[in-house]
Structure formats: C-alpha cells, structure tokens
Design a protein around this motif. Structure first.
Motif, PDB file in Angstrom:
ATOM      1  N   ILE A  61       0.863  -1.186   0.000  1.00 50.47           N
ATOM      2  CA  ILE A  61       0.000   0.000   0.000  1.00 50.47           C
ATOM      3  C   ILE A  61       0.900   1.236   0.000  1.00 50.47           C
ATOM      4  CG2 ILE A  61      -1.870  -1.120   1.309  1.00 50.47           C
ATOM      5  CD1 ILE A  61      -0.970   0.842   3.670  1.00 50.47           C
ATOM      6  N   GLY A  62       0.376   2.355  -0.507  1.00 52.00           N
ATOM      7  CA  GLY A  62       0.987   3.663  -0.311  1.00 52.00           C
ATOM      8  C   GLY A  62       2.292   3.936  -1.024  1.00 52.00           C
ATOM      9  N   LEU A  63       2.615   3.154  -2.049  1.00 47.23           N
ATOM     10  CA  LEU A  63       3.907   3.321  -2.715  1.00 47.23           C
ATOM     11  C   LEU A  63       3.832   2.852  -4.152  1.00 47.23           C
ATOM     12  CD1 LEU A  63       5.217   0.201  -2.994  1.00 47.23           C
ATOM     13  CD2 LEU A  63       5.395   0.485  -0.548  1.00 47.23           C
ATOM     14  N   SER A  64       4.892   3.160  -4.904  1.00 49.60           N
ATOM     15  CA  SER A  64       5.114   2.571  -6.219  1.00 49.60           C
ATOM     16  C   SER A  64       6.388   1.740  -6.142  1.00 49.60           C
ATOM     17  CB  SER A  64       5.280   3.644  -7.298  1.00 49.60           C
ATOM     18  OG  SER A  64       4.097   4.362  -7.504  1.00 49.60           O
ATOM     19  N   THR A  65       6.344   0.503  -6.655  1.00 49.28           N
ATOM     20  CA  THR A  65       7.556  -0.292  -6.770  1.00 49.28           C
ATOM     21  C   THR A  65       8.140  -0.051  -8.162  1.00 49.28           C
ATOM     22  OG1 THR A  65       6.473  -2.267  -7.653  1.00 49.28           O
ATOM     23  CG2 THR A  65       6.602  -2.071  -5.256  1.00 49.28           C
ATOM     24  N   GLU A  90      14.407  -2.190 -19.100  1.00 44.66           N
ATOM     25  CA  GLU A  90      13.001  -1.800 -19.020  1.00 44.66           C
ATOM     26  C   GLU A  90      12.671  -1.322 -17.604  1.00 44.66           C
ATOM     27  OE1 GLU A  90      11.204  -4.961 -22.297  1.00 44.66           O
ATOM     28  OE2 GLU A  90      10.681  -5.166 -20.178  1.00 44.66           O
ATOM     29  N   VAL A  91      11.495  -0.717 -17.466  1.00 49.75           N
ATOM     30  CA  VAL A  91      11.027  -0.267 -16.158  1.00 49.75           C
ATOM     31  C   VAL A  91       9.645  -0.842 -15.889  1.00 49.75           C
ATOM     32  CG1 VAL A  91      10.338   1.713 -14.755  1.00 49.75           C
ATOM     33  CG2 VAL A  91      12.361   1.870 -16.217  1.00 49.75           C
ATOM     34  N   ASN A  92       9.495  -1.548 -14.775  1.00 44.15           N
ATOM     35  CA  ASN A  92       8.182  -1.935 -14.254  1.00 44.15           C
ATOM     36  C   ASN A  92       7.828  -0.946 -13.148  1.00 44.15           C
ATOM     37  OD1 ASN A  92       7.750  -4.173 -15.856  1.00 44.15           O
ATOM     38  ND2 ASN A  92       7.421  -5.568 -14.155  1.00 44.15           N
ATOM     39  N   TRP A  93       6.744  -0.192 -13.345  1.00 48.59           N
ATOM     40  CA  TRP A  93       6.329   0.811 -12.356  1.00 48.59           C
ATOM     41  C   TRP A  93       4.922   0.436 -11.894  1.00 48.59           C
ATOM     42  CZ3 TRP A  93       9.301   5.420 -11.337  1.00 48.59           C
ATOM     43  CH2 TRP A  93       8.721   6.270 -10.394  1.00 48.59           C
ATOM     44  N   MET A  94       4.845  -0.162 -10.715  1.00 48.08           N
ATOM     45  CA  MET A  94       3.566  -0.586 -10.152  1.00 48.08           C
ATOM     46  C   MET A  94       3.200   0.319  -8.986  1.00 48.08           C
ATOM     47  SD  MET A  94       2.467  -4.216  -8.378  1.00 48.08           S
ATOM     48  CE  MET A  94       3.179  -3.769  -6.779  1.00 48.08           C
ATOM     49  N   THR A  95       2.044   0.956  -9.088  1.00 51.23           N
ATOM     50  CA  THR A  95       1.562   1.830  -8.018  1.00 51.23           C
ATOM     51  C   THR A  95       0.520   1.088  -7.201  1.00 51.23           C
ATOM     52  OG1 THR A  95       2.049   3.838  -9.278  1.00 51.23           O
ATOM     53  CG2 THR A  95       0.419   4.011  -7.505  1.00 51.23           C
ATOM     54  N   ALA A  96       0.814   0.928  -5.917  1.00 50.97           N
ATOM     55  CA  ALA A  96      -0.067   0.148  -5.040  1.00 50.97           C
ATOM     56  C   ALA A  96      -1.314   0.926  -4.642  1.00 50.97           C
ATOM     57  CB  ALA A  96       0.699  -0.288  -3.796  1.00 50.97           C
ATOM     58  N   GLY A  97      -1.156   2.225  -4.361  1.00 46.87           N
ATOM     59  CA  GLY A  97      -2.301   3.000  -3.890  1.00 46.87           C
ATOM     60  C   GLY A  97      -2.906   2.366  -2.654  1.00 46.87           C
ATOM     61  N   ARG A  98      -4.219   2.122  -2.697  1.00 45.88           N
ATOM     62  CA  ARG A  98      -4.920   1.588  -1.522  1.00 45.88           C
ATOM     63  C   ARG A  98      -4.663   0.100  -1.297  1.00 45.88           C
ATOM     64  NH1 ARG A  98      -9.100   3.181  -5.108  1.00 45.88           N
ATOM     65  NH2 ARG A  98     -10.012   1.444  -6.278  1.00 45.88           N
ATOM     66  N   GLU A 131      -2.225   8.325  -1.833  1.00 48.27           N
ATOM     67  CA  GLU A 131      -1.992   7.093  -1.076  1.00 48.27           C
ATOM     68  C   GLU A 131      -3.152   6.105  -1.179  1.00 48.27           C
ATOM     69  OE1 GLU A 131       1.042   7.886   2.574  1.00 48.27           O
ATOM     70  OE2 GLU A 131      -0.984   8.675   2.854  1.00 48.27           O
ATOM     71  N   GLU A 132      -4.370   6.616  -1.313  1.00 47.69           N
ATOM     72  CA  GLU A 132      -5.541   5.739  -1.373  1.00 47.69           C
ATOM     73  C   GLU A 132      -6.115   5.653  -2.789  1.00 47.69           C
ATOM     74  OE1 GLU A 132      -6.431   3.824   1.139  1.00 47.69           O
ATOM     75  OE2 GLU A 132      -4.770   4.699   2.288  1.00 47.69           O
ATOM     76  N   GLY A 133      -5.310   5.983  -3.778  1.00 50.92           N
ATOM     77  CA  GLY A 133      -5.759   5.919  -5.160  1.00 50.92           C
ATOM     78  C   GLY A 133      -5.856   4.489  -5.671  1.00 50.92           C
TER      79      GLY A 133
END
Length: 304
Positions: A61-65, A90-98, A131-133
C-alpha cells in the motif's frame, strides 16, 4: 558537500537469495520520495534453486515499486491480472495505492539453468493525496527511455527530469532516477535542481573531492552542492532523488503517512481483503508476526 555515506547491509529475501539493502537507513530513511532500495545480485542461480528463489504473492500500500534489471529477467503478476516479463533496461512501475498484491518469479529457462540475475528495486512513496488511489501498473520498454552519450559516458534517464531530459515514465511527485555507466577517468555531475540527491555505486569506484568511494555505497549530497564525480575505474551508478514528501511510516511492504493505516493494511492482508493475482493465487507470503517497527526502523520485508 557529501552529507552521508550509506553502506549496504545484507538481507535475505527468500532462503538462499541475499540482497544488498540500501534504504531505509537508520540515519537517512528517504532520499526525495525514495523510501526503499535493494540491489539483488549479480547472482548465478543454480538450476536446483530456480523456483525456490521466487518472491511469492505479497501486498503493498501507499507506494510505487520500481523494478530495473541489469541482467536476467523476472515475471511479474499482480491483482490487476497483469502478467509482464521485465527485461534489462526496461522499467516496471507498479503503483499500489490503496492496495495491490504481486509476485516475482524467475521462470526464464536460461535463468533457471544457472543464468545470471542482477536488479535494483526501489519504492517511491506516494503523496498523501495519492496514497488511497486506485492501483495501477505500467511497463516501459528500454527504447522509450531517454539515453545520453558522451566521451566515456552512457546514461539512461529511468524516471523524472535530469540533465535537461524528461522521461516518459509517469510519476506522482518531482524526482529523478538515472542509470549511468562511466569509463575510467570520466567526469560527471549529479543532477541539479532537486532538494535531495544520492549516488549509489553499483560497480567500480568513484572519487569525490579527492576521496575514493567503492561499490556498495550510497553517497548522499547536501542541497545546493554540485560535486564533480570522477570514475577511478569503470563504474556503474544509480542516481536518485527529488523532493521530500514528509514523514512516512514503513512496515514490511506497507508505506503510509498514517500509522493507523499500516495497522489496517496488516488486517486487510490477514483477512484476504487485498486480492491475490488471479493467475498466481495458489500461495502467498503470510504477514510477519513482528510488532510494529518505528518509522526509522528497517522493514523486515521483501525485495518488492
């Protein structure tokens, strides 16, 4: 001036898979929005250990890996149903949000037959408003990222803005993240215009103000100082930084501006409210039974 030198510490992601942990550090939890940084490898994966080194489904939660590979490849699967093989550059950009869960598996036959794997993974904390997106995932091919070359210098801008370049990677706050390769004797500077800046030495060694620094150290620089970096030998660097977001709590794979939100995430994972990847849902990493760690403490968690 050089504000701080952060040495790597050893951490075990799965049995037999050791990484160099860089952030968070007791004296410096974040650099800009970057709150976590691991350097995995280089490692030759024995055939008999290939599947045992997989990072099973786990929550965030609350971050991008942000996953970036130098060699090998990794298969990513997440709660959104995404399945993506990430390759070097390459770039893997995962946004966890909520909340999201994902796995990282070493399924490439070449890697599992004993091929080499080396990667950097960072976590980027989200602004409070995000953060809760909704969770999201993007993969960016190497050719989508700006590259600059000069005598003895090769540089790829992974994310953000630096050296007059802008990456197409979508971010939520001002930052920069750069992969740099220097030949022996090359001179280079760190990006200006950002409040917090760091240089991690992946390979080789550097000289800054007449002092030598070797691989496995993160150099943190004071705002407003633009030092000249000299490669004492061929060197690979990861430069990162940006604007500070404010205090963040971190425990296991959870990041939040609110301590109570961490507690909620722990319960959500226990109760199955964070969905497992639909194409990788037969096993998962259980919540550690650690007590809550203070904001300055290192997380007990995973590479991602």
């Amino acid at each position: 001036m050089l504000d701080l030198v952060i040495p790597t510490r050893q951490a075990e992601i799965t049995p037999g898979f050791l990484v160099k942990r860089i952030l968070p550090y007791q004296l410096r939890r974040m650099i800009g929005p970057f709150i976590f940084m691991d350097h995995g490898g280089p490692v030759d994966i024995p055939k008999q250990l290939g599947s045992n080194l997989d990072v099973l489904p786990h929550p965030h939660i609350g971050l991008s890996t942000v996953s970036y590979l130098f060699s090998g490849n990794v298969t990513h699967r997440d709660s959104l149903g995404v399945e993506q093989v990430i390759k070097p550059g390459e770039v893997n950009w995962m946004t966890a949000g909520r909340g999201i869960a994902h796995s990282e598996r070493f399924e490439d036959p070449a890697v599992r037959a004993g091929g080499q794997l080396e990667m950097i993974q960072t976590w980027v904390a989200l602004p409070e408003k995000d953060e809760e997106g909704a969770p999201s995932f993007m993969n960016y091919a190497a050719e989508q990222l700006p590259v600059f070359t000069d005598k003895g210098i090769w540089m790829r801008l992974i994310a953000g803005d630096a050296y007059g370049l802008t990456s197409s990677v979508k971010t939520t706050s001002p930052l920069f993240y750069v992969h740099v390769v220097l030949q022996q004797g090359a001179h280079f500077g760190i990006p200006a215009g950002h409040s917090e800046r760091g240089v991690y030495i992946v390979k080789g060694s550097l000289e800054v103000n007449g002092v030598a620094y070797t691989a496995g150290n993160l150099l943190v620089f004071t705002k407003g100082v633009d030092p000249l970096i000299i490669a004492r030998e061929a060197a690979t660097l990861m430069m990162l930084g940006g604007e500070h977001l404010g205090e963040r709590h971190i425990w296991w794979n959870f990041v939040s501006s609110r301590k109570e939100r961490i507690e909620q995430a722990k319960e959500d994972w226990k109760q199955g409210r964070i969905i497992l990847p639909p194409n990788d849902n037969h096993e998962f990493i259980a919540l550690p039974e650690d007590k809550y760690r203070p904001a300055g403490g290192p997380p007990p968690g995973a590479l991602s």
